[in-house]
Design a protein around this motif. Structure first.
Motif, PDB file in Angstrom:
ATOM      1  N   ARG A 140       6.401 -12.121  39.757  1.00  0.00           N
ATOM      2  CA  ARG A 140       7.178 -12.646  38.630  1.00  0.00           C
ATOM      3  C   ARG A 140       7.297 -14.156  38.691  1.00  0.00           C
ATOM      4  NH1 ARG A 140      11.847  -7.960  38.984  1.00  0.00           N
ATOM      5  NH2 ARG A 140      10.488  -6.238  38.349  1.00  0.00           N
ATOM      6  N   ILE A 141       7.504 -14.690  39.900  1.00  0.00           N
ATOM      7  CA  ILE A 141       7.554 -16.150  40.050  1.00  0.00           C
ATOM      8  C   ILE A 141       6.211 -16.749  39.649  1.00  0.00           C
ATOM      9  CG2 ILE A 141       7.731 -18.028  41.725  1.00  0.00           C
ATOM     10  CD1 ILE A 141       9.737 -16.306  43.265  1.00  0.00           C
ATOM     11  N   THR A 142       5.139 -16.081  40.061  1.00  0.00           N
ATOM     12  CA  THR A 142       3.794 -16.554  39.708  1.00  0.00           C
ATOM     13  C   THR A 142       3.605 -16.584  38.193  1.00  0.00           C
ATOM     14  OG1 THR A 142       2.908 -15.657  41.769  1.00  0.00           O
ATOM     15  CG2 THR A 142       1.327 -16.166  40.025  1.00  0.00           C
ATOM     16  N   LYS A 143       4.113 -15.570  37.515  1.00  0.00           N
ATOM     17  CA  LYS A 143       4.000 -15.533  36.052  1.00  0.00           C
ATOM     18  C   LYS A 143       4.710 -16.723  35.415  1.00  0.00           C
ATOM     19  CE  LYS A 143       3.540 -10.507  35.491  1.00  0.00           C
ATOM     20  NZ  LYS A 143       4.196  -9.271  34.984  1.00  0.00           N
ATOM     21  N   VAL A 144       5.916 -17.020  35.907  1.00  0.00           N
ATOM     22  CA  VAL A 144       6.668 -18.158  35.355  1.00  0.00           C
ATOM     23  C   VAL A 144       5.909 -19.455  35.594  1.00  0.00           C
ATOM     24  CG1 VAL A 144       8.792 -19.500  35.514  1.00  0.00           C
ATOM     25  CG2 VAL A 144       8.887 -17.001  35.605  1.00  0.00           C
ATOM     26  N   VAL A 145       5.359 -19.586  36.811  1.00  0.00           N
ATOM     27  CA  VAL A 145       4.595 -20.795  37.145  1.00  0.00           C
ATOM     28  C   VAL A 145       3.369 -20.914  36.241  1.00  0.00           C
ATOM     29  CG1 VAL A 145       3.192 -21.901  38.923  1.00  0.00           C
ATOM     30  CG2 VAL A 145       5.404 -20.912  39.529  1.00  0.00           C
TER      31      VAL A 145
ATOM     32  N   LEU B 172       3.017 -24.562  35.300  1.00  0.00           N
ATOM     33  CA  LEU B 172       1.659 -25.102  35.403  1.00  0.00           C
ATOM     34  C   LEU B 172       1.191 -25.804  34.126  1.00  0.00           C
ATOM     35  CD1 LEU B 172      -0.840 -25.435  37.179  1.00  0.00           C
ATOM     36  CD2 LEU B 172      -1.655 -23.208  36.349  1.00  0.00           C
ATOM     37  N   PRO B 173       1.376 -25.202  32.938  1.00  0.00           N
ATOM     38  CA  PRO B 173       0.956 -25.918  31.721  1.00  0.00           C
ATOM     39  C   PRO B 173       1.634 -27.282  31.566  1.00  0.00           C
ATOM     40  CG  PRO B 173       1.333 -23.619  31.214  1.00  0.00           C
ATOM     41  CD  PRO B 173       1.817 -23.823  32.620  1.00  0.00           C
ATOM     42  N   LEU B 174       2.942 -27.336  31.853  1.00  0.00           N
ATOM     43  CA  LEU B 174       3.641 -28.616  31.720  1.00  0.00           C
ATOM     44  C   LEU B 174       3.177 -29.601  32.792  1.00  0.00           C
ATOM     45  CD1 LEU B 174       7.324 -27.786  30.736  1.00  0.00           C
ATOM     46  CD2 LEU B 174       5.359 -28.284  29.295  1.00  0.00           C
ATOM     47  N   PHE B 175       2.892 -29.092  33.985  1.00  0.00           N
ATOM     48  CA  PHE B 175       2.388 -29.968  35.044  1.00  0.00           C
ATOM     49  C   PHE B 175       1.030 -30.544  34.651  1.00  0.00           C
ATOM     50  CE2 PHE B 175      -0.363 -30.425  38.787  1.00  0.00           C
ATOM     51  CZ  PHE B 175       0.321 -31.432  39.468  1.00  0.00           C
ATOM     52  N   LEU B 176       0.150 -29.672  34.153  1.00  0.00           N
ATOM     53  CA  LEU B 176      -1.183 -30.135  33.745  1.00  0.00           C
ATOM     54  C   LEU B 176      -1.087 -31.111  32.576  1.00  0.00           C
ATOM     55  CD1 LEU B 176      -3.231 -26.816  34.014  1.00  0.00           C
ATOM     56  CD2 LEU B 176      -3.227 -28.755  35.602  1.00  0.00           C
ATOM     57  N   LEU B 177      -0.174 -30.828  31.653  1.00  0.00           N
ATOM     58  CA  LEU B 177       0.025 -31.752  30.538  1.00  0.00           C
ATOM     59  C   LEU B 177       0.497 -33.110  31.049  1.00  0.00           C
ATOM     60  CD1 LEU B 177       0.362 -32.463  27.516  1.00  0.00           C
ATOM     61  CD2 LEU B 177       2.684 -31.542  27.682  1.00  0.00           C
ATOM     62  N   THR B 178       1.465 -33.085  31.974  1.00  0.00           N
ATOM     63  CA  THR B 178       1.981 -34.333  32.534  1.00  0.00           C
ATOM     64  C   THR B 178       0.880 -35.093  33.263  1.00  0.00           C
ATOM     65  OG1 THR B 178       4.153 -33.312  32.816  1.00  0.00           O
ATOM     66  CG2 THR B 178       3.716 -35.326  34.064  1.00  0.00           C
ATOM     67  N   LEU B 179       0.112 -34.366  34.071  1.00  0.00           N
ATOM     68  CA  LEU B 179      -0.972 -35.001  34.819  1.00  0.00           C
ATOM     69  C   LEU B 179      -2.000 -35.605  33.878  1.00  0.00           C
ATOM     70  CD1 LEU B 179      -2.199 -35.500  37.628  1.00  0.00           C
ATOM     71  CD2 LEU B 179      -3.383 -33.302  37.411  1.00  0.00           C
TER      72      LEU B 179
END
Length: 688
Positions: free
Chosen positions: A388-393, A398-405
């Motif tokens: 479940r944690i993996t799903k949230v990530v 992850l999408p927001l991290f990739l967008l930020t990066l």
């Protein structure tokens, strides 16, 4: 310091609001129940519909989570800061009321994930309110993680994610279960009280009716079976250690027997169909429930329904669904805590919660064709929380991290390109500005030459420049007695006239002083102020010079302001500190428009009249520093347009090398200005 404080407060608010909003969002029914508690406390529980409280729960959770993410990414900094300030003000007022009047035991700030006392909640909200005050005061100090042009992606994706999360958890079950009845919980251990701990006392009251009469009973005086069960409630009568599970009790409505221990100690599986109130239970999937009961009978797995409803509701449910499983009574609040679904299905084994399902996601019959021991639904999935944690990530972090990066890389690349263009442009502009910046050679006669000698020299300089036009502005600064006479022999288009000093008073009984107004009246356009000899011999302080500068500018004079360090200060490597302090002390009080009428003259005191000269590199280095200090104060444009002269024993022989440096815009000449040939030789350095 303000910058750091603002961003620390911003991250604190973001973390708290994201956590608070998320745990509420994934448990919308739990949030609804807490809102019901508040409405009950103020006597409004019967006036607000369940749909309204559920909608409010979802909106509140989404708002908190979104504001936390927006604060984290510094989106709409002014607006979000103000909204957080308003929200924290309201929350703090509510927690003040809760703290003093204790209408609820737990504020529900973090759902079931973190439980705070009312005092802890108040302290937390005061800290957050102070943090909100900081970000409201300095919202633009918050650093953006995503550029403004891409913030709409974060804004919309955050709202979509949290609303979908709430809807999914409402349809099924909360993604993360923080309650003591979570999968893997041993219900018997959850009810244990450690040895020596003070035990709280509880009393269960049953509301029963008979022949139109309704009465309350306890276990001690429970009546015979001719009475009809209406309701039950359990209250704590004495404080003590409260175990995580303290209100779980299963009563047989037929005889009042408590079968809790029997159910929990039974070896093997037991299905518990849980419906806090059958009157409000969803009967859409009763067929699937009946099929599970048939399966349970085939495999000798007990199945029972736990409810807080009375006989009428039970009979109605049986008639509606054809239910054949037995019904038992448990406290309604406890049932709401056990599973966020009405009805919901729980599977326990040896008193341990093995699995839980919403009525919308019941196990299918085709998966129930073998004993539970051989099926995945009959086993605790050790990887469920990690999954479940993996799903949230994967779906949000992850999408927001990739967008930020990607955004930062794109911004950085854009910045690099911009810097390259700017550097090229700056180089061109620097050359252009240097050409536009006034090149000046100013002579300082000091206390030399009588009136006749002064007039002769002024006329000689004027004639020499008339015959050979200079490539720079030329100024001669004479003693006071020369000014009016010299003004008469100079061509103001060729040579400017300046004084060597002026008073720090406008007028009055100041014998021997000459005011700026008097200097201006002679035809002079310039005045030298701050010369090292005036500072040293006549004790002119920064405050005195500040007054002189203001009066000179007030009377339309341009100021040649002198700064420079002594030999001891140069040897101690304090030249930068000295010149910066002299500027700050006397001219940095001026506006940018006023400062445009100031010419800075750097004079290394150790090189004045000594024959020593700073090397061209030394002079360029300190001139560049002076320009950077001016840029810090007034900006690059003002700095680039300010003429900075070198005033340390310049001669025709070294002037070309000095004037070739990009930050040296001419010279303030002493001894060499007393001879026309030498002065003209320095002026001609601009032609080389």
């Amino acid at each position: 310091m303000i910058y750091i404080l603002t961003n620390v407060c911003r991250l604190l608010l973001a973390a708290v609001f994201v956590l608070s909003g998320y745990v509420k969002a994934i448990d919308p029914l739990g949030t609804q129940y807490k809102i019901d508690d508040y409405l009950t406390a103020v006597g409004l529980s019967g006036y607000v519909s369940e749909w309204m409280t559920l909608f409010t729960a979802i909106v509140l959770a989404a708002t908190e989570f979104a504001l936390g993410i927006y604060m984290l990414f510094a989106i709409q900094r002014r607006l979000v800061s103000k909204l957080l300030m308003v929200l924290m003000s309201v929350m703090t007022l509510i927690t003040l009321w809760v703290y003093f009047f204790n209408p609820v035991k737990d504020c529900g700030c973090f759902g079931d994930a973190i439980h705070l006392t009312n005092g802890q909640t108040l302290a937390k909200n005061i800290v957050l309110l102070l943090a909100a005050v900081v970000v409201v005061k300095w919202p633009l100090h918050m650093v953006r993680f995503v550029s403004k042009s891409n913030q709409w992606i974060v804004t919309n994706y955050t709202l979509l994610f949290i609303i979908v999360s709430s809807a999914w958890c409402l349809y099924t079950l909360p993604l993360f279960d923080f309650r003591p009845y979570h999968v893997g919980a041993d219900l018997r251990k959850g009810m244990e009280i450690p040895p020596g701990a003070k035990q709280p006392q509880f009393e269960t009251t049953f509301v029963l009716s008979k022949n139109g009469e309704t009465r309350e009973f306890t276990l001690e005086n429970y009546p015979d079976s001719t009475w009809t069960f209406v309701d039950s409630k359990t209250v704590q009568t004495e404080e003590g250690y409260v175990p995580p599970i303290h209100d779980f009790s299963i009563e047989d409505p037929n005889n009042g027997d408590n079968i809790t221990t029997e159910v929990l100690n039974r070896k093997g599986y037991t299905f518990l169909l849980i419906s806090p109130f059958l009157e409000h239970a969803d009967d859409t999937n009763f067929g699937a429930i009946d099929q599970i009961y048939e399966y349970a009978k085939r495999h000798n797995v007990p199945m029972m329904c736990l409810t807080a409803s009375g006989d009428a509701a039970i009979s109605r449910w049986q008639d509606l669904t054809g239910a054949e499983y037995p019904f038992y009574i448990t406290d309604g609040t406890t049932l709401k805590t056990m599973i966020r679904s009405n009805p919901g299905l729980m599977l326990i084994k040896d008193g341990v919660v093995i699995n839980k399902w919403s009525h919308n996601a019941l196990p299918q019959l085709k998966r129930l064709d073998a004993p539970l021991e051989k099926q995945s639904i009959g086993q605790i999935d050790p990887a469920s929380v990690t999954a479940r944690i993996t799903k949230v990530v994967l779906w949000f972090v992850l999408p927001l991290f990739l967008l930020t990066l990607a955004d930062r890389l794109w911004t950085w690349t854009k910045w690099i390109k911009k810097q390259r263009r700017r550097n090229k442009l700056y180089t061109l502009l620097k050359i252009k500005r240097r050409k536009m910046r006034k090149k000046i050679v100013a002579g300082n006669w000091k206390m030399n030459l009588n009136l006749q000698e002064g007039l002769a020299l002024a006329k000689e300089v004027n004639d020499a420049l008339a015959a050979d036009k200079p490539n720079c502005d030329v100024i001669i600064c004479t003693p006071f007695i020369h000014l009016a006479s010299v003004a008469g022999v100079l061509d103001s288009q060729l040579v400017g006239l300046g004084a060597e000093n002026c008073a720090d008073k406008e007028q009055g009984a100041y014998t021997g002083e000459v005011s700026a107004e008097m200097v201006k009246s002679t035809g002079a356009q310039y005045v030298i102020l701050g010369h090292s000899e005036r500072r040293e011999y006549y004790n002119e302080t920064p405050e005195i010079l500040k007054e002189k500068v203001l009066l000179a500018l007030k009377n339309g004079l341009k100021v040649i302001f002198c700064i420079g360090e002594t030999l001891a200060e140069r040897e101690a490597n304090k030249q930068n500190e000295v010149v910066k302090a002299e500027l700050e002390g006397s001219v940095f009080n001026l506006s940018a428009e006023e400062f445009a009428n100031v010419i800075v003259a750097y004079e290394p005191i150790w090189a004045i009249g000594t024959g020593k000269t700073a090397t061209a590199e030394q002079a360029e280095e300190i001139h560049a520093f002076i320009r950077s200090v001016i840029a810090e104060k007034y900006g690059n444009e003002v700095a680039e347009n300010t003429s900075i002269l070198y005033g340390g024993s310049a001669k025709p022989s070294n002037a070309p090398e000095l004037f070739a440096k990009p930050n040296i815009d001419g010279g303030l000449i002493g001894g060499a200005a007393l001879k026309c040939a030498d002065f003209k030789g320095i002026i001609d350095a601009w032609k080389k």
